[in-house]
Every structure is written in C-alpha cells, then in structure tokens.
Design a protein around this motif. Sequence first.
Motif, PDB file in Angstrom:
ATOM      1  N   GLY A  37      12.202  -3.584 -14.723  1.00 28.10           N
ATOM      2  CA  GLY A  37      11.226  -4.276 -13.875  1.00 28.10           C
ATOM      3  C   GLY A  37      10.601  -3.434 -12.788  1.00 28.10           C
ATOM      4  O   GLY A  37       9.820  -3.930 -11.985  1.00 28.10           O
ATOM      5  N   VAL A  38      10.945  -2.138 -12.748  1.00 31.81           N
ATOM      6  CA  VAL A  38      10.371  -1.233 -11.743  1.00 31.81           C
ATOM      7  C   VAL A  38       9.560  -0.144 -12.453  1.00 31.81           C
ATOM      8  O   VAL A  38      10.044   0.462 -13.406  1.00 31.81           O
ATOM      9  N   THR A  39       8.334   0.065 -11.984  1.00 30.49           N
ATOM     10  CA  THR A  39       7.488   1.130 -12.531  1.00 30.49           C
ATOM     11  C   THR A  39       7.078   2.065 -11.404  1.00 30.49           C
ATOM     12  O   THR A  39       6.772   1.617 -10.297  1.00 30.49           O
ATOM     13  N   VAL A  40       7.100   3.370 -11.690  1.00 28.63           N
ATOM     14  CA  VAL A  40       6.684   4.386 -10.715  1.00 28.63           C
ATOM     15  C   VAL A  40       5.608   5.262 -11.351  1.00 28.63           C
ATOM     16  O   VAL A  40       5.766   5.717 -12.496  1.00 28.63           O
ATOM     17  N   TRP A  41       4.514   5.459 -10.611  1.00 28.82           N
ATOM     18  CA  TRP A  41       3.442   6.355 -11.044  1.00 28.82           C
ATOM     19  C   TRP A  41       3.274   7.472 -10.018  1.00 28.82           C
ATOM     20  O   TRP A  41       3.620   7.306  -8.843  1.00 28.82           O
ATOM     21  N   SER A  42       2.720   8.584 -10.453  1.00 32.06           N
ATOM     22  CA  SER A  42       2.356   9.646  -9.507  1.00 32.06           C
ATOM     23  C   SER A  42       0.916  10.061  -9.784  1.00 32.06           C
ATOM     24  O   SER A  42       0.383   9.855 -10.883  1.00 32.06           O
ATOM     25  N   GLN A  43       0.306  10.654  -8.781  1.00 27.04           N
ATOM     26  CA  GLN A  43      -1.056  11.134  -8.887  1.00 27.04           C
ATOM     27  C   GLN A  43      -1.117  12.498  -8.228  1.00 27.04           C
ATOM     28  O   GLN A  43      -0.550  12.702  -7.164  1.00 27.04           O
ATOM     29  N   GLY A  44      -1.796  13.441  -8.857  1.00 26.42           N
ATOM     30  CA  GLY A  44      -1.863  14.775  -8.259  1.00 26.42           C
ATOM     31  C   GLY A  44      -1.166  15.781  -9.137  1.00 26.42           C
ATOM     32  O   GLY A  44      -0.712  15.492 -10.240  1.00 26.42           O
ATOM     33  N   GLN A  45      -1.059  16.989  -8.624  1.00 27.14           N
ATOM     34  CA  GLN A  45      -0.492  18.094  -9.394  1.00 27.14           C
ATOM     35  C   GLN A  45       1.000  17.896  -9.620  1.00 27.14           C
ATOM     36  O   GLN A  45       1.764  17.762  -8.678  1.00 27.14           O
ATOM     37  N   ILE A  58       7.262  -3.549  -8.381  1.00 28.63           N
ATOM     38  CA  ILE A  58       8.430  -4.322  -8.806  1.00 28.63           C
ATOM     39  C   ILE A  58       8.070  -5.800  -8.799  1.00 28.63           C
ATOM     40  O   ILE A  58       7.333  -6.282  -7.932  1.00 28.63           O
ATOM     41  N   SER A  59       8.568  -6.512  -9.785  1.00 24.56           N
ATOM     42  CA  SER A  59       8.395  -7.959  -9.856  1.00 24.56           C
ATOM     43  C   SER A  59       9.602  -8.615  -9.187  1.00 24.56           C
ATOM     44  O   SER A  59      10.747  -8.303  -9.529  1.00 24.56           O
ATOM     45  N   CYS A  60       9.333  -9.482  -8.227  1.00 25.73           N
ATOM     46  CA  CYS A  60      10.406 -10.089  -7.421  1.00 25.73           C
ATOM     47  C   CYS A  60      10.501 -11.588  -7.720  1.00 25.73           C
ATOM     48  O   CYS A  60       9.740 -12.394  -7.174  1.00 25.73           O
ATOM     49  N   LYS A  61      11.427 -11.951  -8.585  1.00 26.13           N
ATOM     50  CA  LYS A  61      11.655 -13.361  -8.880  1.00 26.13           C
ATOM     51  C   LYS A  61      12.386 -14.014  -7.711  1.00 26.13           C
ATOM     52  O   LYS A  61      13.224 -13.377  -7.058  1.00 26.13           O
ATOM     53  N   ASP A  62      12.079 -15.267  -7.463  1.00 28.66           N
ATOM     54  CA  ASP A  62      12.767 -16.056  -6.424  1.00 28.66           C
ATOM     55  C   ASP A  62      12.527 -15.546  -5.008  1.00 28.66           C
ATOM     56  O   ASP A  62      13.285 -15.882  -4.099  1.00 28.66           O
ATOM     57  N   VAL A  63      11.506 -14.716  -4.813  1.00 31.09           N
ATOM     58  CA  VAL A  63      11.141 -14.277  -3.464  1.00 31.09           C
ATOM     59  C   VAL A  63       9.649 -14.540  -3.259  1.00 31.09           C
ATOM     60  O   VAL A  63       8.809 -13.848  -3.853  1.00 31.09           O
ATOM     61  N   PRO A  64       9.290 -15.525  -2.438  1.00 26.27           N
ATOM     62  CA  PRO A  64       7.866 -15.784  -2.171  1.00 26.27           C
ATOM     63  C   PRO A  64       7.225 -14.610  -1.446  1.00 26.27           C
ATOM     64  O   PRO A  64       7.894 -13.855  -0.732  1.00 26.27           O
ATOM     65  N   ALA A  65       5.919 -14.459  -1.627  1.00 24.59           N
ATOM     66  CA  ALA A  65       5.198 -13.350  -1.002  1.00 24.59           C
ATOM     67  C   ALA A  65       5.358 -13.362   0.513  1.00 24.59           C
ATOM     68  O   ALA A  65       5.552 -12.317   1.134  1.00 24.59           O
ATOM     69  N   GLU A  66       5.293 -14.536   1.130  1.00 23.09           N
ATOM     70  CA  GLU A  66       5.382 -14.593   2.594  1.00 23.09           C
ATOM     71  C   GLU A  66       6.756 -14.157   3.102  1.00 23.09           C
ATOM     72  O   GLU A  66       6.882 -13.615   4.198  1.00 23.09           O
ATOM     73  N   THR A  67       7.793 -14.366   2.285  1.00 22.20           N
ATOM     74  CA  THR A  67       9.140 -13.918   2.676  1.00 22.20           C
ATOM     75  C   THR A  67       9.212 -12.398   2.678  1.00 22.20           C
ATOM     76  O   THR A  67       9.748 -11.783   3.616  1.00 22.20           O
ATOM     77  N   LEU A  68       8.674 -11.770   1.638  1.00 21.92           N
ATOM     78  CA  LEU A  68       8.702 -10.311   1.579  1.00 21.92           C
ATOM     79  C   LEU A  68       7.853  -9.704   2.701  1.00 21.92           C
ATOM     80  O   LEU A  68       8.201  -8.651   3.253  1.00 21.92           O
ATOM     81  N   TYR A  69       6.774 -10.368   3.035  1.00 20.44           N
ATOM     82  CA  TYR A  69       5.923  -9.937   4.155  1.00 20.44           C
ATOM     83  C   TYR A  69       6.733  -9.940   5.461  1.00 20.44           C
ATOM     84  O   TYR A  69       6.685  -8.979   6.244  1.00 20.44           O
ATOM     85  N   ASP A  70       7.514 -10.990   5.670  1.00 16.34           N
ATOM     86  CA  ASP A  70       8.371 -11.054   6.861  1.00 16.34           C
ATOM     87  C   ASP A  70       9.425  -9.944   6.841  1.00 16.34           C
ATOM     88  O   ASP A  70       9.687  -9.300   7.866  1.00 16.34           O
ATOM     89  N   VAL A  71      10.027  -9.716   5.690  1.00 20.37           N
ATOM     90  CA  VAL A  71      11.058  -8.674   5.553  1.00 20.37           C
ATOM     91  C   VAL A  71      10.512  -7.320   5.986  1.00 20.37           C
ATOM     92  O   VAL A  71      11.156  -6.558   6.727  1.00 20.37           O
ATOM     93  N   LEU A  72       9.301  -6.998   5.525  1.00 16.04           N
ATOM     94  CA  LEU A  72       8.736  -5.675   5.796  1.00 16.04           C
ATOM     95  C   LEU A  72       8.272  -5.516   7.237  1.00 16.04           C
ATOM     96  O   LEU A  72       8.080  -4.397   7.715  1.00 16.04           O
ATOM     97  N   HIS A  73       8.114  -6.619   7.952  1.00 20.72           N
ATOM     98  CA  HIS A  73       7.730  -6.565   9.361  1.00 20.72           C
ATOM     99  C   HIS A  73       8.930  -6.581  10.306  1.00 20.72           C
ATOM    100  O   HIS A  73       8.843  -6.067  11.419  1.00 20.72           O
ATOM    101  N   ASP A  74      10.009  -7.197   9.891  1.00 18.42           N
ATOM    102  CA  ASP A  74      11.111  -7.518  10.804  1.00 18.42           C
ATOM    103  C   ASP A  74      12.003  -6.298  11.037  1.00 18.42           C
ATOM    104  O   ASP A  74      12.883  -5.985  10.231  1.00 18.42           O
ATOM    105  N   THR A  75      11.777  -5.606  12.154  1.00 24.78           N
ATOM    106  CA  THR A  75      12.535  -4.372  12.414  1.00 24.78           C
ATOM    107  C   THR A  75      14.024  -4.658  12.657  1.00 24.78           C
ATOM    108  O   THR A  75      14.868  -3.818  12.353  1.00 24.78           O
ATOM    109  N   ARG A  76      14.351  -5.831  13.198  1.00 22.05           N
ATOM    110  CA  ARG A  76      15.774  -6.171  13.399  1.00 22.05           C
ATOM    111  C   ARG A  76      16.480  -6.298  12.050  1.00 22.05           C
ATOM    112  O   ARG A  76      17.600  -5.839  11.874  1.00 22.05           O
ATOM    113  N   TYR A  77      15.822  -6.912  11.102  1.00 17.25           N
ATOM    114  CA  TYR A  77      16.439  -7.101   9.787  1.00 17.25           C
ATOM    115  C   TYR A  77      16.492  -5.789   9.010  1.00 17.25           C
ATOM    116  O   TYR A  77      17.388  -5.585   8.193  1.00 17.25           O
ATOM    117  N   ARG A  78      15.560  -4.906   9.284  1.00 18.78           N
ATOM    118  CA  ARG A  78      15.522  -3.638   8.528  1.00 18.78           C
ATOM    119  C   ARG A  78      16.828  -2.872   8.670  1.00 18.78           C
ATOM    120  O   ARG A  78      17.275  -2.190   7.749  1.00 18.78           O
TER     121      ARG A  78
END
Length: 266
Positions: A37-45, A58-78
């Motif tokens: 479920g994870v794909t990685v691409w590169s560009q360049g030399q 990555i496809s994230c089942k059972d995780v709403p978009a707004e939840t992941l948005y909060d995760v990536l913002h929340d420095t305490r949770y990081r």
Amino acid sequence: MSRGGEMVYIPDDSDFSSFRDQCESLEGWHCRYNKAGVTVWSQGQEESCTVQKIKTRISCKDVPAETLYDVLHDTRYRKKWDSNMIETYDIGRLTVNADVGYYSWKCPSPLKNRDFVTLRSWLPLGNDYMIINYSVKHPKYPPRKDFVRAVSLQTGYLIKANGDGACILYYLTQVDPRGSLPKWVVNRVSQFVAPKAMKKIYKAGLKYPEWKRRHDPEYKPWVYPEQNTLPSVSLAELSVQHADSLENIDETGLPEEHLSASDHES
C-alpha cells in the motif's frame, strides 16, 4: 518554492495548485518502491547523491483526512510518533495559515544530524488538505554547531479524502542535505526510510483521536486561528535560505555497515 528570488513570500493558490499537480502526476516520476500500500517515486538524476525529489503515497484506511491533517500539525503529538525527531517547535506566526518553525532529526549513524528552519503554509480545501514548506533564515535561529543545517527547497503533504473515514496521503520532498552523501543513503531513503515514515504517520492517525481526547481536545490553532498565541513574525525578518551559504560536508566515504542498530527497526 522560493521562486529562485531573494524575497521570502507566503505561498499563494498557484503554489498550492502546482504542488497538488506534482503529487498527482506520474509524468517524469520513476517508481522506486511499491509494496503493502506504499509507493515511492523519485525524480531527477539517479546517480546524483544530493538533491533528488522524492514522492510517497499511502492509502490510509480508517483515518479521515481531517484527522491526518491534525496529526501533521500537532507538534505535541509528534513527539509521540516521530522517533527520528530530536526537537520541533513553532517560532512565530505570519498569517492565519502560515508560520515559521524549527525541526531537527536524527540521521542514521554515522551521518551527522540535520535541522531546518522553514516557512510553513497550509490550505484546507473542502475534504482535502495541503501543508507545504520551504527553508528560510531567521536571525535568532542561525545554524548550530551540533547540526548540519539542511535546506528544504519544497516539502509538503497532500491529504485527499477517499470515501467514508479514509484518505490518501502524499508526501513530496526536495531537500538539499548539505553534504555529499553515500549512494547507499540515497537508495535507502526510497527503499526503507520513506515507506517506514509513511507507515508511522498512518499508525499515528489511527491513535490520534484517543490521544487528543485526553490532551486538550479543543485546542487546534491550525483550525481555530484565534487560539494561536505565537508571537507575530514579519516577512521582513526573514530571508531565503540558500544552500550555497551553508557548510557542505563530505560523507560519501561512510560505510553502510556502520549503521546504528536502531536504524534497522522494522
């Protein structure tokens, strides 16, 4: 992201639109990894050991978009899920959807650890979200002796709602690590580091609602700007961080077998 100029600016709709196009387009991208479920691409030399552009999905089942948005913002949770992070904090706010922050992370031993100062901007678009950044200089946060100051030319996330309670996450990054890295490091990023990082974010998304329920659940300054208590930063205080003004170290001779045991975590 810095448009090649000397002036620091806050990304506008055209920048976000361009970023989204890069995430969703396959033209000019070479698939380096596609598993579980994870794909990685590169560009360049391929032979270049420095400034490659990497894109991960990555496809994230059972995780709403707004939840992941909060995760990536929340420095305490990081601090809970990002085991590569040494330190992160917000320096100041520029607008209701842009700020300046600091982030340092552990590189696989024996490489030196890196850090960034970046201007970050975010844009909610209905059920989809984008967060993008690029490196800037702030007079109070110069390069430190214990880190190599790296340069984010363009880094960000696109979170796309994917049906009920699920989402697709894209991570795109082009970073100058300020060092001539061994070829094995470049290969390792696409084959190991990037997929592992995406899986960590996904797992963090699954656990976030319960964690947030116990940790100041109403506090989300990235959603409610009136909650933001950061000091204001003026664009005039900042300048574009050019890679050629920073220390450049040669780590090409470092052998892979000296990797720390912790870097082999699954």
